[in-house]
Design a protein around this motif. Structure first.
Motif, PDB file in Angstrom:
ATOM      1  N   HIS A 132       0.833  -1.209   0.000  1.00  0.00           N
ATOM      2  CA  HIS A 132       0.000   0.000   0.000  1.00  0.00           C
ATOM      3  C   HIS A 132       0.870   1.262   0.000  1.00  0.00           C
ATOM      4  N   SER A 133       1.907   1.283   0.817  1.00  0.00           N
ATOM      5  CA  SER A 133       2.810   2.442   0.855  1.00  0.00           C
ATOM      6  C   SER A 133       3.475   2.657  -0.501  1.00  0.00           C
ATOM      7  N   TYR A 134       3.881   1.567  -1.136  1.00  0.00           N
ATOM      8  CA  TYR A 134       4.494   1.665  -2.466  1.00  0.00           C
ATOM      9  C   TYR A 134       3.486   2.210  -3.479  1.00  0.00           C
ATOM     10  N   GLN A 135       2.266   1.717  -3.442  1.00  0.00           N
ATOM     11  CA  GLN A 135       1.245   2.179  -4.376  1.00  0.00           C
ATOM     12  C   GLN A 135       0.955   3.665  -4.180  1.00  0.00           C
ATOM     13  N   LEU A 136       0.903   4.124  -2.928  1.00  0.00           N
ATOM     14  CA  LEU A 136       0.711   5.549  -2.658  1.00  0.00           C
ATOM     15  C   LEU A 136       1.865   6.368  -3.225  1.00  0.00           C
ATOM     16  N   LEU A 137       3.080   5.861  -3.074  1.00  0.00           N
ATOM     17  CA  LEU A 137       4.250   6.544  -3.613  1.00  0.00           C
ATOM     18  C   LEU A 137       4.097   6.767  -5.113  1.00  0.00           C
ATOM     19  N   ILE A 138       3.730   5.725  -5.828  1.00  0.00           N
ATOM     20  CA  ILE A 138       3.589   5.843  -7.280  1.00  0.00           C
ATOM     21  C   ILE A 138       2.483   6.835  -7.632  1.00  0.00           C
ATOM     22  N   GLU A 139       1.369   6.774  -6.927  1.00  0.00           N
ATOM     23  CA  GLU A 139       0.287   7.736  -7.172  1.00  0.00           C
ATOM     24  C   GLU A 139       0.771   9.166  -6.968  1.00  0.00           C
ATOM     25  N   VAL A 140       1.517   9.386  -5.903  1.00  0.00           N
ATOM     26  CA  VAL A 140       2.027  10.732  -5.611  1.00  0.00           C
ATOM     27  C   VAL A 140       3.024  11.176  -6.683  1.00  0.00           C
ATOM     28  N   LEU A 141       3.947  10.305  -7.042  1.00  0.00           N
ATOM     29  CA  LEU A 141       4.945  10.673  -8.059  1.00  0.00           C
ATOM     30  C   LEU A 141       4.282  11.030  -9.388  1.00  0.00           C
ATOM     31  N   ARG A 142       3.227  10.324  -9.736  1.00  0.00           N
ATOM     32  CA  ARG A 142       2.533  10.582 -10.997  1.00  0.00           C
ATOM     33  C   ARG A 142       1.870  11.965 -11.009  1.00  0.00           C
ATOM     34  N   GLU A 143       1.649  12.535  -9.845  1.00  0.00           N
ATOM     35  CA  GLU A 143       1.033  13.856  -9.740  1.00  0.00           C
ATOM     36  C   GLU A 143       2.058  14.981  -9.669  1.00  0.00           C
ATOM     37  N   THR A 144       3.327  14.645  -9.793  1.00  0.00           N
ATOM     38  CA  THR A 144       4.395  15.646  -9.759  1.00  0.00           C
ATOM     39  C   THR A 144       5.081  15.710 -11.122  1.00  0.00           C
ATOM     40  N   PRO A 145       5.874  16.753 -11.348  1.00  0.00           N
ATOM     41  CA  PRO A 145       6.622  16.854 -12.604  1.00  0.00           C
ATOM     42  C   PRO A 145       7.688  15.758 -12.757  1.00  0.00           C
ATOM     43  N   PHE A 146       7.971  15.028 -11.666  1.00  0.00           N
ATOM     44  CA  PHE A 146       8.930  13.930 -11.742  1.00  0.00           C
ATOM     45  C   PHE A 146       8.549  12.953 -12.840  1.00  0.00           C
ATOM     46  N   TRP A 147       7.254  12.608 -12.885  1.00  0.00           N
ATOM     47  CA  TRP A 147       6.752  11.523 -13.736  1.00  0.00           C
ATOM     48  C   TRP A 147       6.535  12.031 -15.155  1.00  0.00           C
ATOM     49  N   ASP A 148       7.354  11.579 -16.070  1.00  0.00           N
ATOM     50  CA  ASP A 148       7.238  11.851 -17.510  1.00  0.00           C
ATOM     51  C   ASP A 148       7.456  13.305 -17.919  1.00  0.00           C
ATOM     52  N   ARG A 149       7.837  14.147 -16.978  1.00  0.00           N
ATOM     53  CA  ARG A 149       8.221  15.502 -17.360  1.00  0.00           C
ATOM     54  C   ARG A 149       9.723  15.675 -17.144  1.00  0.00           C
ATOM     55  N   TYR A 150      10.170  15.421 -15.906  1.00  0.00           N
ATOM     56  CA  TYR A 150      11.603  15.483 -15.620  1.00  0.00           C
ATOM     57  C   TYR A 150      12.297  14.158 -15.920  1.00  0.00           C
ATOM     58  N   PHE A 151      11.564  13.058 -15.759  1.00  0.00           N
ATOM     59  CA  PHE A 151      12.130  11.726 -15.989  1.00  0.00           C
ATOM     60  C   PHE A 151      11.148  10.858 -16.764  1.00  0.00           C
ATOM     61  N   GLU A 152      11.686  10.087 -17.696  1.00  0.00           N
ATOM     62  CA  GLU A 152      10.896   9.056 -18.366  1.00  0.00           C
ATOM     63  C   GLU A 152      11.052   7.783 -17.535  1.00  0.00           C
ATOM     64  N   ILE A 153       9.951   7.170 -17.178  1.00  0.00           N
ATOM     65  CA  ILE A 153      10.005   5.928 -16.425  1.00  0.00           C
ATOM     66  C   ILE A 153      10.231   4.808 -17.432  1.00  0.00           C
ATOM     67  N   VAL A 154      11.424   4.231 -17.439  1.00  0.00           N
ATOM     68  CA  VAL A 154      11.783   3.197 -18.406  1.00  0.00           C
ATOM     69  C   VAL A 154      11.211   1.852 -17.981  1.00  0.00           C
ATOM     70  N   ASP A 155      11.324   1.538 -16.693  1.00  0.00           N
ATOM     71  CA  ASP A 155      10.821   0.268 -16.196  1.00  0.00           C
ATOM     72  C   ASP A 155      10.716   0.315 -14.682  1.00  0.00           C
ATOM     73  N   LEU A 156       9.845  -0.510 -14.148  1.00  0.00           N
ATOM     74  CA  LEU A 156       9.704  -0.703 -12.706  1.00  0.00           C
ATOM     75  C   LEU A 156       9.900  -2.182 -12.422  1.00  0.00           C
ATOM     76  N   LEU A 157      10.860  -2.491 -11.592  1.00  0.00           N
ATOM     77  CA  LEU A 157      11.111  -3.867 -11.172  1.00  0.00           C
ATOM     78  C   LEU A 157      10.820  -3.929  -9.683  1.00  0.00           C
ATOM     79  N   VAL A 158       9.741  -4.587  -9.316  1.00  0.00           N
ATOM     80  CA  VAL A 158       9.287  -4.601  -7.934  1.00  0.00           C
ATOM     81  C   VAL A 158       9.404  -6.009  -7.390  1.00  0.00           C
ATOM     82  N   GLY A 159       9.974  -6.133  -6.201  1.00  0.00           N
ATOM     83  CA  GLY A 159      10.130  -7.448  -5.612  1.00  0.00           C
ATOM     84  C   GLY A 159      10.037  -7.420  -4.103  1.00  0.00           C
ATOM     85  N   VAL A 160       9.919  -8.620  -3.561  1.00  0.00           N
ATOM     86  CA  VAL A 160       9.909  -8.824  -2.123  1.00  0.00           C
ATOM     87  C   VAL A 160      11.134  -9.670  -1.804  1.00  0.00           C
ATOM     88  N   GLU A 161      11.990  -9.137  -0.964  1.00  0.00           N
ATOM     89  CA  GLU A 161      13.239  -9.834  -0.652  1.00  0.00           C
ATOM     90  C   GLU A 161      12.968 -11.194  -0.018  1.00  0.00           C
TER      91      GLU A 161
END
Length: 118
Positions: free
Chosen positions: A72-101
């Motif tokens: 849930h915390s990770y999902q909130l992070l992505i939602e927040v980043l998508r609402e900032t200039p970080f996402w696709d304005r300052y940086f192109e998101i090439v890939d997301l590799l998500v795992g559980v150690e």
């Protein structure tokens, strides 16, 4: 497995011409005034680390490692980043590799094995 599972996300990004057109001072200001406050105001239990890769890769300029206390915390992070200039304005998101150690070990009731610093 515990009720909360720590999630690690490797966010592979490429800087955009807009980001590179900013001075270093402007980049720091943009990050500290536009991106960090949005994360800190809406997301808890997430920490980040940043790795420069532009010296070795033309496709990915940076790898941002996000460690979240749960999905849930990770999902909130992505939602927040998508609402900032970080996402696709300052940086192109090439890939997301998500795992559980060590999820395999947890799922099978095994000890996790890793190399030891000698």
């Amino acid at each position: 497995m515990s009720e909360t599972t720590e999630v690690t996300a490797f966010m592979l990004v490429k800087t955009t011409p807009e980001w590179l057109g900013l001075t270093v001072e402007q980049r720091v200001k943009a990050f500290t005034t536009e991106i960090l406050p949005a994360i800190e105001n809406k997301v808890k239990g997430v920490r980040s680390r940043f790795f420069d890769t532009e010296f070795y890769s033309a496709r990915v300029t940076d790898v941002w490692v996000w460690e979240a206390r749960d999905h849930h915390s990770y999902q909130l992070l992505i939602e927040v980043l998508r609402e900032t200039p970080f996402w696709d304005r300052y940086f192109e998101i090439v890939d997301l590799l998500v795992g559980v150690e060590n999820a395999y070990a947890t799922n099978y009731g095994l000890n996790a094995y890793a190399s030891i610093d000698a």
